[in-house]
Motif scaffolding. Structure first.
Motif, PDB file in Angstrom:
ATOM      1  N   LEU A   2       0.818  -1.210   0.000  1.00 60.57           N
ATOM      2  CA  LEU A   2       0.000   0.000   0.000  1.00 60.57           C
ATOM      3  C   LEU A   2       0.850   1.258   0.000  1.00 60.57           C
ATOM      4  O   LEU A   2       0.424   2.318   0.450  1.00 60.57           O
ATOM      5  N   CYS A   3       2.086   1.171  -0.528  1.00 62.56           N
ATOM      6  CA  CYS A   3       2.998   2.306  -0.427  1.00 62.56           C
ATOM      7  C   CYS A   3       2.480   3.538  -1.149  1.00 62.56           C
ATOM      8  O   CYS A   3       2.782   4.659  -0.765  1.00 62.56           O
ATOM      9  N   CYS A   4       1.702   3.369  -2.210  1.00 64.18           N
ATOM     10  CA  CYS A   4       1.205   4.539  -2.942  1.00 64.18           C
ATOM     11  C   CYS A   4       0.178   5.328  -2.146  1.00 64.18           C
ATOM     12  O   CYS A   4      -0.218   6.413  -2.555  1.00 64.18           O
ATOM     13  N   PHE A   5      -0.257   4.805  -1.006  1.00 55.32           N
ATOM     14  CA  PHE A   5      -1.163   5.557  -0.156  1.00 55.32           C
ATOM     15  C   PHE A   5      -0.421   6.504   0.782  1.00 55.32           C
ATOM     16  O   PHE A   5      -1.046   7.259   1.524  1.00 55.32           O
ATOM     17  N   THR A   6       0.912   6.461   0.746  1.00 55.86           N
ATOM     18  CA  THR A   6       1.711   7.426   1.500  1.00 55.86           C
ATOM     19  C   THR A   6       2.396   8.356   0.518  1.00 55.86           C
ATOM     20  O   THR A   6       2.700   7.970  -0.616  1.00 55.86           O
ATOM     21  N   ARG A   7       2.649   9.595   0.940  1.00 51.82           N
ATOM     22  CA  ARG A   7       3.293  10.564   0.060  1.00 51.82           C
ATOM     23  C   ARG A   7       4.672  10.089  -0.364  1.00 51.82           C
ATOM     24  O   ARG A   7       5.044  10.188  -1.536  1.00 51.82           O
ATOM     25  N   MET A  35      -2.355  11.927 -25.202  1.00 49.00           N
ATOM     26  CA  MET A  35      -3.566  11.112 -25.138  1.00 49.00           C
ATOM     27  C   MET A  35      -3.362   9.986 -24.151  1.00 49.00           C
ATOM     28  O   MET A  35      -2.283   9.399 -24.078  1.00 49.00           O
ATOM     29  N   GLY A  36      -4.413   9.673 -23.409  1.00 47.06           N
ATOM     30  CA  GLY A  36      -4.337   8.586 -22.453  1.00 47.06           C
ATOM     31  C   GLY A  36      -5.509   7.642 -22.576  1.00 47.06           C
ATOM     32  O   GLY A  36      -6.647   8.076 -22.803  1.00 47.06           O
ATOM     33  N   THR A  37      -5.228   6.336 -22.461  1.00 45.61           N
ATOM     34  CA  THR A  37      -6.280   5.338 -22.431  1.00 45.61           C
ATOM     35  C   THR A  37      -6.010   4.408 -21.263  1.00 45.61           C
ATOM     36  O   THR A  37      -4.857   4.152 -20.946  1.00 45.61           O
ATOM     37  N   SER A  38      -7.057   3.946 -20.625  1.00 47.63           N
ATOM     38  CA  SER A  38      -6.967   3.015 -19.494  1.00 47.63           C
ATOM     39  C   SER A  38      -7.809   3.551 -18.357  1.00 47.63           C
ATOM     40  O   SER A  38      -8.283   4.703 -18.368  1.00 47.63           O
ATOM     41  N   GLY A  39      -7.992   2.709 -17.343  1.00 47.50           N
ATOM     42  CA  GLY A  39      -8.837   3.070 -16.219  1.00 47.50           C
ATOM     43  C   GLY A  39      -8.325   4.244 -15.424  1.00 47.50           C
ATOM     44  O   GLY A  39      -9.117   4.994 -14.838  1.00 47.50           O
ATOM     45  N   THR A  40      -7.008   4.427 -15.386  1.00 45.84           N
ATOM     46  CA  THR A  40      -6.465   5.538 -14.596  1.00 45.84           C
ATOM     47  C   THR A  40      -6.928   6.883 -15.138  1.00 45.84           C
ATOM     48  O   THR A  40      -7.486   7.713 -14.408  1.00 45.84           O
ATOM     49  N   VAL A  41      -6.698   7.116 -16.416  1.00 46.35           N
ATOM     50  CA  VAL A  41      -7.009   8.441 -16.962  1.00 46.35           C
ATOM     51  C   VAL A  41      -8.516   8.649 -17.085  1.00 46.35           C
ATOM     52  O   VAL A  41      -9.009   9.769 -16.916  1.00 46.35           O
ATOM     53  N   THR A  42      -9.282   7.585 -17.363  1.00 41.00           N
ATOM     54  CA  THR A  42     -10.732   7.759 -17.412  1.00 41.00           C
ATOM     55  C   THR A  42     -11.294   8.037 -16.010  1.00 41.00           C
ATOM     56  O   THR A  42     -12.258   8.791 -15.862  1.00 41.00           O
ATOM     57  N   THR A  43     -10.699   7.445 -14.990  1.00 42.01           N
ATOM     58  CA  THR A  43     -11.125   7.735 -13.621  1.00 42.01           C
ATOM     59  C   THR A  43     -10.816   9.180 -13.248  1.00 42.01           C
ATOM     60  O   THR A  43     -11.646   9.876 -12.639  1.00 42.01           O
ATOM     61  N   LEU A  44      -9.621   9.649 -13.611  1.00 43.08           N
ATOM     62  CA  LEU A  44      -9.277  11.048 -13.357  1.00 43.08           C
ATOM     63  C   LEU A  44     -10.286  11.978 -14.023  1.00 43.08           C
ATOM     64  O   LEU A  44     -10.708  12.985 -13.435  1.00 43.08           O
ATOM     65  N   ALA A  45     -10.693  11.632 -15.240  1.00 45.06           N
ATOM     66  CA  ALA A  45     -11.675  12.461 -15.940  1.00 45.06           C
ATOM     67  C   ALA A  45     -13.018  12.437 -15.222  1.00 45.06           C
ATOM     68  O   ALA A  45     -13.677  13.467 -15.067  1.00 45.06           O
ATOM     69  N   GLY A  46     -13.446  11.248 -14.781  1.00 44.50           N
ATOM     70  CA  GLY A  46     -14.711  11.142 -14.073  1.00 44.50           C
ATOM     71  C   GLY A  46     -14.728  11.956 -12.794  1.00 44.50           C
ATOM     72  O   GLY A  46     -15.724  12.619 -12.462  1.00 44.50           O
ATOM     73  N   VAL A  47     -13.605  11.935 -12.066  1.00 39.14           N
ATOM     74  CA  VAL A  47     -13.507  12.712 -10.830  1.00 39.14           C
ATOM     75  C   VAL A  47     -13.465  14.205 -11.146  1.00 39.14           C
ATOM     76  O   VAL A  47     -14.110  15.019 -10.480  1.00 39.14           O
ATOM     77  N   ASP A  62      -4.830  17.086 -12.566  1.00 40.00           N
ATOM     78  CA  ASP A  62      -3.932  17.081 -11.412  1.00 40.00           C
ATOM     79  C   ASP A  62      -4.709  17.266 -10.110  1.00 40.00           C
ATOM     80  O   ASP A  62      -4.395  16.638  -9.090  1.00 40.00           O
ATOM     81  N   GLN A  63      -5.732  18.117 -10.142  1.00 43.15           N
ATOM     82  CA  GLN A  63      -6.553  18.305  -8.944  1.00 43.15           C
ATOM     83  C   GLN A  63      -7.332  17.035  -8.628  1.00 43.15           C
ATOM     84  O   GLN A  63      -7.484  16.661  -7.459  1.00 43.15           O
ATOM     85  N   ALA A  64      -7.821  16.357  -9.666  1.00 44.02           N
ATOM     86  CA  ALA A  64      -8.518  15.085  -9.456  1.00 44.02           C
ATOM     87  C   ALA A  64      -7.586  14.056  -8.821  1.00 44.02           C
ATOM     88  O   ALA A  64      -8.002  13.290  -7.937  1.00 44.02           O
ATOM     89  N   LEU A  65      -6.326  14.051  -9.258  1.00 47.79           N
ATOM     90  CA  LEU A  65      -5.341  13.153  -8.657  1.00 47.79           C
ATOM     91  C   LEU A  65      -5.180  13.466  -7.165  1.00 47.79           C
ATOM     92  O   LEU A  65      -5.181  12.558  -6.327  1.00 47.79           O
ATOM     93  N   ARG A  66      -5.057  14.736  -6.842  1.00 51.23           N
ATOM     94  CA  ARG A  66      -4.913  15.111  -5.428  1.00 51.23           C
ATOM     95  C   ARG A  66      -6.152  14.718  -4.623  1.00 51.23           C
ATOM     96  O   ARG A  66      -6.051  14.263  -3.480  1.00 51.23           O
ATOM     97  N   CYS A 109      -2.184   6.457 -10.844  1.00 54.28           N
ATOM     98  CA  CYS A 109      -1.996   7.907 -10.755  1.00 54.28           C
ATOM     99  C   CYS A 109      -0.515   8.265 -10.659  1.00 54.28           C
ATOM    100  O   CYS A 109      -0.082   9.305 -11.187  1.00 54.28           O
ATOM    101  N   ALA A 110       0.275   7.419  -9.978  1.00 54.59           N
ATOM    102  CA  ALA A 110       1.714   7.672  -9.884  1.00 54.59           C
ATOM    103  C   ALA A 110       2.370   7.577 -11.256  1.00 54.59           C
ATOM    104  O   ALA A 110       3.250   8.384 -11.600  1.00 54.59           O
ATOM    105  N   ILE A 111       1.945   6.612 -12.054  1.00 56.35           N
ATOM    106  CA  ILE A 111       2.471   6.500 -13.417  1.00 56.35           C
ATOM    107  C   ILE A 111       2.063   7.727 -14.232  1.00 56.35           C
ATOM    108  O   ILE A 111       2.874   8.307 -14.971  1.00 56.35           O
ATOM    109  N   TYR A 112       0.800   8.135 -14.113  1.00 54.34           N
ATOM    110  CA  TYR A 112       0.336   9.331 -14.820  1.00 54.34           C
ATOM    111  C   TYR A 112       1.134  10.554 -14.389  1.00 54.34           C
ATOM    112  O   TYR A 112       1.525  11.387 -15.226  1.00 54.34           O
ATOM    113  N   ALA A 113       1.398  10.688 -13.088  1.00 57.32           N
ATOM    114  CA  ALA A 113       2.157  11.843 -12.595  1.00 57.32           C
ATOM    115  C   ALA A 113       3.562  11.855 -13.166  1.00 57.32           C
ATOM    116  O   ALA A 113       4.116  12.925 -13.460  1.00 57.32           O
ATOM    117  N   ALA A 114       4.163  10.686 -13.351  1.00 56.11           N
ATOM    118  CA  ALA A 114       5.495  10.608 -13.963  1.00 56.11           C
ATOM    119  C   ALA A 114       5.445  11.056 -15.418  1.00 56.11           C
ATOM    120  O   ALA A 114       6.348  11.759 -15.903  1.00 56.11           O
TER     121      ALA A 114
END
Length: 358
Positions: A198-203, A238-250, A273-277, A305-310
Motif C-alpha cells: 500500500l505504499c502509494c497511499f503514502t506521500r 492522449m491517455g487510455t486506461s482506467g487511470t485516466v478515465t477515472t481522473l476524468a470522471g472525478v 492534477d486536482q482530481a489526482l490530489r 496515478c503515480a504512473i500518470y504523474a510521472a
C-alpha cells in the motif's frame, strides 16, 4: 491436481451451423489482460463507423502473485478460463465474421504463460495468442488515432495497464498515423500494487514510484526528443486506461462513470492534477466507496496515478485527451480494415469440436 469440470472443452462452445451460414455478421475482440478479461463485439456501419452490439468484462486478476513467483497461479488461470468461456458462449449467439483474442503482459512475463494460453485455447476454442508489446502499442494507436484533430502532427499515447505501461510516439501525415517508437515498461497498476503493498497511499511511497517511472521515461524521451517536439506545438497527449478515465470522471464530478461523457474528452491537465490530489486524499476506504472507483479497483487507482504523474513530469502539457477505448477497439478496427481490403472473406463454418476459432 485435475482440472475442474468447467475447464473442459465442450462442443457447446463452438459456433452453430445456423449462425455460421448467415450472411453479414459482426467482429469480436477479446483482450485478456493482467487484471481484466474483456470482450467487444462490433459491426461496421454504412457510414464507415463501428456499432457495438455486445460487450463483457470481468475482473480475473490473472497476474495475481506473478511478481513474486514468476508464474500464473492455478486459481488465477482458472478464473481467466471461466471468463473466456463466458466470452465464447456469448459468441455463439450471433453470426461472426472473425474473432481476435489476445493476451498481454501477464502472459508475456509468466514462465507458464505459453502453456496457459495453450490450455485456454483447448478449453474454450478461442484463438487466444500472446501479442508482443509493439503490437499492443499499435492496437492502442489504431483505436485512439480517430480522436486526433486536424492540427495534430504528432501524438504521445500512454496506456497504463495492469502489468505494464505502453507509451506510443505517433507521427501523423496526410491523415495517416504511424508508430515512430514505443516503450513498454513492466510497471502497471497490479504489479506496482503487489510489489509495493500500500505504499502509494503514502506521500513518500507515491513519490518513489513517480521517480522510478519518470527515470525510465526520460531515457525514452532522450531517444525521440519528445519534450522538444511538444514545446514546438502540434503534439497531442492522449491517455487510455482506467487511470485516466477515472481522473476524468472525478474531474467532471460525475455521480457515476459514463463512457459517453468521457471518451474523447479533452481534459485540462490542471483539472486532472486536482482530481489526482482528490483521489490521493480519499485514502483506501474512501476510494472503495467512490462511484468512479469502487472496491475492486481501490488498490490500483493510486499506482496508476503515480504512473500518470510521472508522464506529466517528463512531458508537461496543458491538456490530455481521454480515450475510453483500447485494444479491443483497435482489434475491431483492424479486422474491419482488413475485411474492406478484400472482396470476400469467409464466415465461420461448422467444424469439429477440437478445431479452434480462426
Amino acid at each position: 491436481m485435475s482440472d475442474p469440470v468447467f475447464l473442459r472443452a465442450s462442443p457447446a462452445l463452438r459456433p452453430s451451423p445456423s449462425a455460421a451460414g448467415q450472411s453479414g455478421g459482426a467482429f469480436a475482440a477479446i483482450d485478456l489482460g493482467t487484471n481484466n478479461c474483456r470482450l467487444l463485439v462490433g459491426a461496421p456501419t454504412a457510414a464507415g463507423g463501428l456499432k457495438v452490439v455486445d460487450s463483457y468484462s470481468r475482473v480475473v486478476r490473472l497476474g495475481e502473485g506473478l511478481a513474486a513467483t514468476g508464474q500464473l497461479s492455478e486459481d488465477a488461470m482458472d478464473r481467466a478460463i471461466v471468463a473466456l468461456q463466458a466470452c465464447a458462449q456469448k459468441l455463439l449467439r450471433r453470426p461472426l465474421r472473425r474473432v481476435l483474442a489476445v493476451a498481454t503482459e501477464a502472459c508475456r512475463q509468466a514462465a507458464n504463460g505459453a502453456a496457459f494460453v495453450a490450455r485456454a485455447r483447448e478449453a474454450t476454442g478461442l484463438p487466444l495468442r500472446i501479442i508482443p508489446a509493439r503490437e499492443e502499442a499499435e492496437l492502442a494507436m489504431e483505436s485512439c488515432t480517430p480522436l486526433l484533430r486536424p492540427g495534430d502532427r504528432r501524438a504521445l499515447l500512454f496506456d497504463i495497464g495492469g502489468g505494464s505501461t505502453e507509451i506510443a510516439w505517433i507521427r501523423r501525415e496526410g491523415g495517416t498515423a504511424s508508430l515512430i517508437g514505443y516503450i513498454s515498461l513492466p510497471l502497471g497498476v497490479v504489479t506496482l500494487a503487489e510489489r509495493a503493498g500500500l505504499c502509494c497511499f503514502t506521500r513518500q511511497g507515491f513519490e518513489s514510484v513517480v521517480d522510478e517511472v519518470a527515470e525510465a521515461l526520460r531515457r525514452f524521451d532522450s531517444v525521440h526528443c519528445i519534450g522538444q517536439e511538444m514545446r514546438s506545438g502540434g503534439v497531442r497527449l492522449m491517455g487510455t486506461s482506467g487511470t485516466v478515465t477515472t481522473l476524468a470522471g472525478v474531474a467532471l464530478a460525475l455521480p457515476r462513470y459514463s463512457r459517453p461523457l468521457i471518451d474523447g474528452r479533452v481534459l485540462d491537465c490542471e483539472d486532472a492534477d486536482q482530481a489526482l490530489r482528490d483521489l490521493f486524499a480519499l485514502g483506501r476506504e474512501g476510494l472503495r466507496t467512490h462511484p468512479c472507483v469502487g472496491p475492486e479497483r481501490a488498490d490500483f487507482v493510486l499506482p496508476g496515478c503515480a504512473i500518470y504523474a510521472a508522464i506529466r513530469r517528463v512531458w508537461p502539457s496543458s491538456c490530455v485527451t481521454v480515450a475510453d477505448r483500447g485494444l479491443r477497439e483497435g482489434m475491431l478496427q483492424r479486422m474491419m480494415r482488413e475485411e474492406g481490403s478484400r472482396s470476400r472473406r469467409p464466415h465461420f463454418t461448422a467444424r469439429h469440436a477440437d478445431q479452434p476459432f480462426s
